[in-house]
Design an enzyme around this catalytic site. Structure first.
Site, PDB file in Angstrom:
ATOM      1  N   GLU A  49      -2.472   5.910  -1.365  1.00  0.00           N
ATOM      2  CA  GLU A  49      -2.416   4.541  -1.867  1.00  0.00           C
ATOM      3  C   GLU A  49      -2.053   4.510  -3.343  1.00  0.00           C
ATOM      4  OE1 GLU A  49      -5.570   2.580   1.282  1.00  0.00           O
ATOM      5  OE2 GLU A  49      -6.195   2.792  -0.799  1.00  0.00           O
ATOM      6  N   ALA A  51      -2.297   1.691  -6.957  1.00  0.00           N
ATOM      7  CA  ALA A  51      -2.830   0.443  -7.506  1.00  0.00           C
ATOM      8  C   ALA A  51      -1.835  -0.702  -7.317  1.00  0.00           C
ATOM      9  CB  ALA A  51      -3.169   0.609  -8.982  1.00  0.00           C
ATOM     10  N   GLU A  60       1.949   9.080   8.310  1.00  0.00           N
ATOM     11  CA  GLU A  60       3.070   9.472   9.166  1.00  0.00           C
ATOM     12  C   GLU A  60       4.344   9.665   8.350  1.00  0.00           C
ATOM     13  OE1 GLU A  60       0.414   6.582  11.540  1.00  0.00           O
ATOM     14  OE2 GLU A  60       1.060   6.847   9.474  1.00  0.00           O
TER      15      GLU A  60
END
Length: 149
Positions: A49, A51, A60
């Site tokens: 991830e 910000a 994947e």
């Protein structure tokens, strides 16, 4: 297309292991993926991830990008694992990304967080097996570009 049981176990276990490396401080939703190349290599990926949410990348696609960047473009299976008790399917953008490099007949193994190697032949709720074509019916792939007159 099926793969040997011992290879299937290794692939699913690799997806579970990859999940442990996930960087997901915002969603707290860990995902691991493992691709099986045509020559038998297992390439792992986890979600990463950012910000700036749009900068995040799914497990994947991480595995696929790692493989392609190393020159691997032929795959025979994919396994996906999360912390959820029910098997979770790749998201829409991942489905299209997978389809770029994988045949519609390629199997995808979606494992429950409770899956263990003894469950290799289990079905839902511990393991869901579908093909790329089943999770992305009527797909658009590279061969469709060849149809342009």
């Amino acid at each position: 297309m099926s793969i040997p049981v011992d290879t299937k176990v290794k692939l699913i276990q690799a997806a579970l292991d990859a999940r442990d490396a996930a960087y997901c401080p915002y969603s707290k939703f860990r995902v691991g993926a493992a691709l099986l190349s045509a020559d038998g290599q297992i390439i792992k990926g986890c979600n990463v991830e950012n910000a700036s949410y749009g900068g995040a990348i799914c497990a994947e696609r991480t595995a696929m990008v790692k493989a392609v960047s190393d020159g691997i473009k032929s795959f025979t299976a994919l396994a996906v694992a999360t912390d959820v008790e029910a098997p979770i399917s790749p998201c829409g953008i991942c489905r299209q990304f997978i389809r770029e490099f994988c045949k519609p007949s390629m199997p995808i193994y979606m494992a429950s967080a409770k899956w263990t190697p003894k469950d290799v032949n289990a079905s839902e709720p511990l393991l869901l097996e579908q093909t790329v074509g089943q999770i992305l019916p009527h797909s658009f792939g590279p061969e469709d570009l060849e149809k342009v007159a």
